[in-house]
Design a protein around this motif. Structure first.
Motif, mmCIF file in Angstrom:
data_model
loop_
_atom_site.group_PDB
_atom_site.id
_atom_site.type_symbol
_atom_site.label_atom_id
_atom_site.label_comp_id
_atom_site.label_asym_id
_atom_site.label_seq_id
_atom_site.Cartn_x
_atom_site.Cartn_y
_atom_site.Cartn_z
ATOM 1 N N GLN A 128 0.830 -1.188 0.000
ATOM 2 C CA GLN A 128 0.000 0.000 0.000
ATOM 3 C C GLN A 128 0.872 1.249 0.000
ATOM 4 O OE1 GLN A 128 -3.185 0.657 -0.138
ATOM 5 N NE2 GLN A 128 -4.153 -1.347 0.060
ATOM 6 N N VAL A 129 0.463 2.227 -0.768
ATOM 7 C CA VAL A 129 1.138 3.520 -0.799
ATOM 8 C C VAL A 129 0.074 4.596 -0.617
ATOM 9 C CG1 VAL A 129 2.488 5.144 -2.167
ATOM 10 C CG2 VAL A 129 2.967 2.690 -2.323
ATOM 11 N N GLN A 130 0.309 5.472 0.325
ATOM 12 C CA GLN A 130 -0.578 6.625 0.508
ATOM 13 C C GLN A 130 0.165 7.879 0.090
ATOM 14 O OE1 GLN A 130 -1.759 6.179 4.678
ATOM 15 N NE2 GLN A 130 -3.725 5.380 3.990
ATOM 16 N N LEU A 131 -0.533 8.750 -0.613
ATOM 17 C CA LEU A 131 0.081 9.946 -1.183
ATOM 18 C C LEU A 131 -0.670 11.185 -0.714
ATOM 19 C CD1 LEU A 131 0.377 8.609 -4.840
ATOM 20 C CD2 LEU A 131 2.152 8.592 -3.081
ATOM 21 N N VAL A 132 0.082 12.189 -0.294
ATOM 22 C CA VAL A 132 -0.517 13.444 0.154
ATOM 23 C C VAL A 132 0.190 14.594 -0.557
ATOM 24 C CG1 VAL A 132 -0.999 14.953 2.098
ATOM 25 C CG2 VAL A 132 -1.089 12.466 2.400
ATOM 26 N N GLU A 133 -0.579 15.352 -1.336
ATOM 27 C CA GLU A 133 -0.019 16.493 -2.050
ATOM 28 C C GLU A 133 -0.154 17.761 -1.217
ATOM 29 O OE1 GLU A 133 -2.410 14.142 -5.293
ATOM 30 O OE2 GLU A 133 -2.675 14.777 -3.210
ATOM 31 N N SER A 134 0.765 18.675 -1.449
ATOM 32 C CA SER A 134 0.688 19.999 -0.834
ATOM 33 C C SER A 134 1.418 20.992 -1.733
ATOM 34 C CB SER A 134 1.300 19.985 0.570
ATOM 35 O OG SER A 134 2.662 19.641 0.510
ATOM 36 N N GLY A 135 1.229 22.274 -1.426
ATOM 37 C CA GLY A 135 1.953 23.309 -2.147
ATOM 38 C C GLY A 135 1.142 24.069 -3.177
ATOM 39 N N GLY A 136 -0.103 23.653 -3.390
ATOM 40 C CA GLY A 136 -0.931 24.388 -4.341
ATOM 41 C C GLY A 136 -1.325 25.753 -3.789
ATOM 42 N N GLY A 137 -1.929 26.554 -4.654
ATOM 43 C CA GLY A 137 -2.369 27.866 -4.228
ATOM 44 C C GLY A 137 -2.658 28.763 -5.403
ATOM 45 N N LEU A 138 -2.777 30.046 -5.095
ATOM 46 C CA LEU A 138 -3.062 31.065 -6.106
ATOM 47 C C LEU A 138 -1.780 31.832 -6.410
ATOM 48 C CD1 LEU A 138 -5.058 32.806 -7.780
ATOM 49 C CD2 LEU A 138 -5.435 34.149 -5.685
ATOM 50 N N VAL A 139 -1.475 31.972 -7.692
ATOM 51 C CA VAL A 139 -0.262 32.669 -8.092
ATOM 52 C C VAL A 139 -0.556 33.458 -9.375
ATOM 53 C CG1 VAL A 139 0.600 30.709 -9.443
ATOM 54 C CG2 VAL A 139 2.229 32.369 -8.503
ATOM 55 N N GLN A 140 0.156 34.535 -9.562
ATOM 56 C CA GLN A 140 0.000 35.316 -10.788
ATOM 57 C C GLN A 140 0.760 34.663 -11.937
ATOM 58 O OE1 GLN A 140 1.202 39.357 -9.811
ATOM 59 N NE2 GLN A 140 -0.928 39.925 -9.443
ATOM 60 N N ALA A 141 0.304 34.932 -13.137
ATOM 61 C CA ALA A 141 0.996 34.433 -14.322
ATOM 62 C C ALA A 141 2.461 34.862 -14.279
ATOM 63 C CB ALA A 141 0.327 34.959 -15.581
ATOM 64 N N GLY A 142 3.340 33.925 -14.629
ATOM 65 C CA GLY A 142 4.767 34.177 -14.568
ATOM 66 C C GLY A 142 5.400 33.757 -13.259
ATOM 67 N N GLY A 143 4.571 33.446 -12.289
ATOM 68 C CA GLY A 143 5.079 33.053 -10.973
ATOM 69 C C GLY A 143 5.439 31.578 -10.913
ATOM 70 N N SER A 144 5.803 31.156 -9.704
ATOM 71 C CA SER A 144 6.261 29.780 -9.490
ATOM 72 C C SER A 144 5.565 29.170 -8.280
ATOM 73 C CB SER A 144 7.774 29.753 -9.246
ATOM 74 O OG SER A 144 8.486 30.232 -10.365
ATOM 75 N N LEU A 145 5.445 27.871 -8.318
ATOM 76 C CA LEU A 145 4.979 27.084 -7.185
ATOM 77 C C LEU A 145 5.764 25.780 -7.165
ATOM 78 C CD1 LEU A 145 1.060 27.344 -7.275
ATOM 79 C CD2 LEU A 145 2.555 28.292 -5.524
ATOM 80 N N ARG A 146 5.901 25.215 -5.974
ATOM 81 C CA ARG A 146 6.474 23.884 -5.871
ATOM 82 C C ARG A 146 5.484 22.964 -5.177
ATOM 83 N NH1 ARG A 146 11.914 21.609 -2.835
ATOM 84 N NH2 ARG A 146 10.624 21.929 -0.975
ATOM 85 N N LEU A 147 5.070 21.947 -5.882
ATOM 86 C CA LEU A 147 4.178 20.953 -5.308
ATOM 87 C C LEU A 147 5.000 19.829 -4.691
ATOM 88 C CD1 LEU A 147 1.437 20.631 -8.078
ATOM 89 C CD2 LEU A 147 1.616 22.281 -6.213
ATOM 90 N N THR A 148 4.526 19.348 -3.566
ATOM 91 C CA THR A 148 5.171 18.252 -2.873
ATOM 92 C C THR A 148 4.205 17.093 -2.736
ATOM 93 O OG1 THR A 148 6.588 19.756 -1.613
ATOM 94 C CG2 THR A 148 6.277 17.552 -0.723
ATOM 95 N N CYS A 149 4.711 15.904 -2.949
ATOM 96 C CA CYS A 149 3.920 14.689 -2.755
ATOM 97 C C CYS A 149 4.664 13.821 -1.756
ATOM 98 C CB CYS A 149 3.747 13.958 -4.075
ATOM 99 S SG CYS A 149 2.897 12.370 -3.948
ATOM 100 N N ALA A 150 4.080 13.672 -0.584
ATOM 101 C CA ALA A 150 4.665 12.848 0.470
ATOM 102 C C ALA A 150 4.031 11.470 0.428
ATOM 103 C CB ALA A 150 4.436 13.498 1.823
ATOM 104 N N ALA A 151 4.874 10.458 0.386
ATOM 105 C CA ALA A 151 4.385 9.084 0.256
ATOM 106 C C ALA A 151 4.696 8.269 1.492
ATOM 107 C CB ALA A 151 5.014 8.426 -0.971
ATOM 108 N N SER A 152 3.806 7.367 1.804
ATOM 109 C CA SER A 152 4.059 6.392 2.858
ATOM 110 C C SER A 152 4.014 5.013 2.223
ATOM 111 C CB SER A 152 3.010 6.511 3.963
ATOM 112 O OG SER A 152 1.724 6.193 3.451
ATOM 113 N N GLY A 153 4.737 4.085 2.816
ATOM 114 C CA GLY A 153 4.758 2.740 2.250
ATOM 115 C C GLY A 153 6.165 2.333 1.858
ATOM 116 N N ARG A 154 6.481 1.077 2.110
ATOM 117 C CA ARG A 154 7.838 0.609 1.902
ATOM 118 C C ARG A 154 8.219 0.481 0.438
ATOM 119 N NH1 ARG A 154 8.129 -4.767 5.278
ATOM 120 N NH2 ARG A 154 6.115 -5.018 4.256
ATOM 121 N N THR A 155 7.250 0.433 -0.465
ATOM 122 C CA THR A 155 7.560 0.199 -1.870
ATOM 123 C C THR A 155 7.775 1.472 -2.666
ATOM 124 O OG1 THR A 155 5.209 0.141 -2.442
ATOM 125 C CG2 THR A 155 6.261 -1.955 -1.866
#
Length: 124
Positions: free
Chosen positions: A1-28
């Motif tokens: 089993q793998v569980q995934l949790v995303e974060s880092g989204g939001g509102l940004v103006q055109a030309g801007g940057s964001l970094r999304l993170t996906c944290a996973a659990s599970g040995r595989t």
């Protein structure tokens, strides 16, 4: 089993940057390819980026190539999607997914674990 949790989204103006993170659990996690898909409002889910199990190989949709960078840290069970020069057409719910194999793929049926999604909104 793998569980995934995303974060880092939001509102940004055109030309801007964001970094999304996906944290996973599970040995595989360390042996799985990982991908990011996105679903723009009123549209079907589409492929954005994928990475193989050790990070040696990445693949990007033409629409994000040169602007998005996908990386992973297997020691932290984490995948990162750096998004630069964002455009209004990048507005979507972004989903992290774990592949059935060690190779990232552009087809959603190659993934068997999905996160809940994180909203990215780019204003013009």
């Amino acid at each position: 089993q793998v569980q995934l949790v995303e974060s880092g989204g939001g509102l940004v103006q055109a030309g801007g940057s964001l970094r999304l993170t996906c944290a996973a659990s599970g040995r595989t996690f360390n042996w799985k390819g990982m991908g990011w898909f996105r679903q723009p409002p009123g549209k079907e889910r589409e492929f954005a980026a994928a990475i193989n199990w050790n990070g040696d190989n990445t693949d990007y949709a033409d629409s994000v190539k040169g602007r998005f960078t996908l990386s992973r840290d297997n020691a932290r069970n984490t995948v990162y999607l750096q998004m630069n020069n964002l455009k209004p057409e990048d507005t979507a719910v972004y989903y992290c997914a774990a592949a059935r194999s060690g190779w990232g793929a552009s087809y959603s049926d190659q993934y068997n674990y999905w996160g809940q999604g994180t909203q990215v909104t780019v204003s013009s």
